[in-house]
Design a protein around this motif. Structure first.
Motif, PDB file in Angstrom:
ATOM      1  N   LEU A 164       9.040  -4.923   3.445  1.00  0.00           N
ATOM      2  CA  LEU A 164       8.627  -5.894   4.455  1.00  0.00           C
ATOM      3  C   LEU A 164       7.140  -5.741   4.695  1.00  0.00           C
ATOM      4  CD1 LEU A 164      11.564  -5.541   6.989  1.00  0.00           C
ATOM      5  CD2 LEU A 164      11.174  -7.359   5.323  1.00  0.00           C
ATOM      6  N   SER A 165       6.501  -6.808   5.106  1.00  0.00           N
ATOM      7  CA  SER A 165       5.068  -6.739   5.344  1.00  0.00           C
ATOM      8  C   SER A 165       4.727  -7.607   6.554  1.00  0.00           C
ATOM      9  CB  SER A 165       4.328  -7.169   4.075  1.00  0.00           C
ATOM     10  OG  SER A 165       2.963  -6.853   4.163  1.00  0.00           O
ATOM     11  N   SER A 204       9.671   0.037  12.925  1.00  0.00           N
ATOM     12  CA  SER A 204       9.200   0.726  11.719  1.00  0.00           C
ATOM     13  C   SER A 204       8.081  -0.070  11.040  1.00  0.00           C
ATOM     14  CB  SER A 204      10.355   0.953  10.746  1.00  0.00           C
ATOM     15  OG  SER A 204      10.888  -0.292  10.332  1.00  0.00           O
ATOM     16  N   LEU A 205       8.074  -1.385  11.228  1.00  0.00           N
ATOM     17  CA  LEU A 205       7.039  -2.199  10.585  1.00  0.00           C
ATOM     18  C   LEU A 205       5.717  -2.133  11.345  1.00  0.00           C
ATOM     19  CD1 LEU A 205       6.385  -4.141   8.260  1.00  0.00           C
ATOM     20  CD2 LEU A 205       7.191  -6.027   9.674  1.00  0.00           C
ATOM     21  N   ALA A 206       5.797  -1.880  12.642  1.00  0.00           N
ATOM     22  CA  ALA A 206       4.596  -1.941  13.481  1.00  0.00           C
ATOM     23  C   ALA A 206       3.476  -1.045  12.950  1.00  0.00           C
ATOM     24  CB  ALA A 206       4.956  -1.568  14.913  1.00  0.00           C
ATOM     25  N   LEU A 207       3.821   0.177  12.538  1.00  0.00           N
ATOM     26  CA  LEU A 207       2.767   1.095  12.097  1.00  0.00           C
ATOM     27  C   LEU A 207       2.617   1.163  10.580  1.00  0.00           C
ATOM     28  CD1 LEU A 207       3.573   3.750  14.758  1.00  0.00           C
ATOM     29  CD2 LEU A 207       1.314   2.720  14.459  1.00  0.00           C
ATOM     30  N   ARG A 211      -0.523  -5.527   3.611  1.00  0.00           N
ATOM     31  CA  ARG A 211      -0.468  -5.633   2.146  1.00  0.00           C
ATOM     32  C   ARG A 211      -1.691  -5.019   1.454  1.00  0.00           C
ATOM     33  NH1 ARG A 211      -0.114 -10.789   1.891  1.00  0.00           N
ATOM     34  NH2 ARG A 211      -2.033 -11.385   0.847  1.00  0.00           N
ATOM     35  N   GLU A 212      -2.893  -5.385   1.947  1.00  0.00           N
ATOM     36  CA  GLU A 212      -4.105  -4.881   1.300  1.00  0.00           C
ATOM     37  C   GLU A 212      -4.255  -3.376   1.491  1.00  0.00           C
ATOM     38  OE1 GLU A 212      -5.799  -6.386  -0.855  1.00  0.00           O
ATOM     39  OE2 GLU A 212      -4.681  -8.229  -0.522  1.00  0.00           O
ATOM     40  N   GLU A 213      -3.888  -2.928   2.712  1.00  0.00           N
ATOM     41  CA  GLU A 213      -4.000  -1.499   3.008  1.00  0.00           C
ATOM     42  C   GLU A 213      -3.063  -0.678   2.124  1.00  0.00           C
ATOM     43  OE1 GLU A 213      -3.639   1.388   6.880  1.00  0.00           O
ATOM     44  OE2 GLU A 213      -3.392  -0.771   7.197  1.00  0.00           O
ATOM     45  N   THR A 232       7.278 -14.876   0.459  1.00  0.00           N
ATOM     46  CA  THR A 232       7.593 -15.746   1.607  1.00  0.00           C
ATOM     47  C   THR A 232       6.511 -15.660   2.690  1.00  0.00           C
ATOM     48  OG1 THR A 232       9.934 -15.317   1.115  1.00  0.00           O
ATOM     49  CG2 THR A 232       9.452 -16.510   3.141  1.00  0.00           C
ATOM     50  N   GLY A 233       5.320 -16.053   2.323  1.00  0.00           N
ATOM     51  CA  GLY A 233       4.223 -16.115   3.293  1.00  0.00           C
ATOM     52  C   GLY A 233       3.790 -14.764   3.831  1.00  0.00           C
ATOM     53  N   GLY A 234       4.116 -13.683   3.106  1.00  0.00           N
ATOM     54  CA  GLY A 234       3.675 -12.360   3.545  1.00  0.00           C
ATOM     55  C   GLY A 234       4.689 -11.634   4.413  1.00  0.00           C
ATOM     56  N   VAL A 235       5.888 -12.206   4.568  1.00  0.00           N
ATOM     57  CA  VAL A 235       6.949 -11.526   5.308  1.00  0.00           C
ATOM     58  C   VAL A 235       7.323 -10.220   4.598  1.00  0.00           C
ATOM     59  CG1 VAL A 235       9.431 -11.710   5.799  1.00  0.00           C
ATOM     60  CG2 VAL A 235       7.912 -13.605   6.345  1.00  0.00           C
TER      61      VAL A 235
END
Ligand code: SAM
Length: 248
Positions: A164-165, A204-207, A211-213, A232-235
């Motif tokens: 996930l992103s 868990s996604l918050a921290l 994508r670039e990082e 899907t748009g960066g999801v």
């Protein structure tokens, strides 16, 4: 949340136990819920990923955090004859995966190992592919796991992460955040009777790095030809890196 030597967030031991208990508890509803909360998009992400991986007959792979083995099974089918290894620390998730492997008569092509992605029980340079699907966000130290992945993949082999992103463009970003933080845990409550466990997803996604990082972290552990694809748009995002082949 702690940070490791390079400042990348790492979880405490308590969080490690929490993650394990989350997956132990949701294992039986995991596949069903994946279809619901991702609107079945995860199937398209997996298909795109397999295309990018372009596995050949006989290729071997290690699938970390394999869970209920969707990706493990796709790789076994794609490689036709190669041995595919799945590793996960949740016996309940592995049990669901084992059943699916049995249904497809792939027991002699896939071995499942109960273990920790942070500390792989394999010699260096063993696999053509080392993958991690929706698992890197959950591990105590993602940089350590990527280093382990790089250690056990063969020179010239591929390290692949599907995860996930964070979408970056508004207004989609706002809609996604609202869905992910407010609606999705309630879908977990409604369909799987597990609110707290599904609340873990946005936490868990918050921290987790964007994508670039994450692409930079791939490079910082020494992976080469790093590619990062938004899904899907960066999801979600697909990251691929190659281990240097010193002999070519
Ligand atoms: C979201 S599920 C992903 C399952 C599967 N890869 C997929 O694509 O559907 C994350 C999995 O990672 C496993 N996991 C999390 N942390 C782990 C660790 N440190 N070592 C091994 N497995 C871990 C969990 O047990 C769970 O099965």
């Amino acid at each position: 949340m702690n940070t490791n030597s390079s400042g990348t967030p790492s979880h405490t031991e308590e969080q490690y136990d929490h993650v394990q208990s989350v997956f132990q508890s949701i294992a039986n509803r995991y596949d069903f819920m994946n279809d619901i909360i991702s609107f079945r998009r995860h199937k398209a992400w997996r298909k795109f990923t397999m295309k990018k991986m372009a596995m050949k007959k006989g290729d071997t792979a290690l699938d970390l955090c394999c869970g209920t083995c969707d990706w493990t099974l796709s790789m076994a089918e794609a490689s036709e004859t190669g041995l595919i290894t799945g590793l996960d620390f949740s016996p309940n998730m592995l049990k669901v995966g084992e059943k699916k492997i049995h249904e497809k008569h792939l027991e002699n092509r896939i071995r499942l190992i109960e273990g920790n992605a942070m500390d792989l029980p394999f010699e260096d340079n063993q696999f053509d592919y080392v993958t991690i699907g929706f698992g890197l966000r959950n591990v105590p130290d993602l940089e350590k796991v990527l280093k382990e992945m790089k250690r056990v993949v063969k020179p010239g082999g591929m390290v692949v992460c599907m995860e996930l992103s964070k979408p970056t463009w508004q207004p989609f970003k706002g809609v996604f955040n609202f869905y992910f933080q407010k609606i999705m845990p309630n879908l977990g409550k409604l369909f799987a009777k597990r609110y707290e466990q599904y609340k873990w997803l946005p936490e868990s996604l918050a921290l987790f790095p964007g994508r670039e990082e994450l692409a930079s972290i791939f490079r910082s552990v020494g992976l080469q030809q790093v590619e990062a694809y938004p899904l899907t748009g960066g999801v979600a995002a697909l990251h691929i890196g190659i281990k240097e082949n010193r002999h070519v």
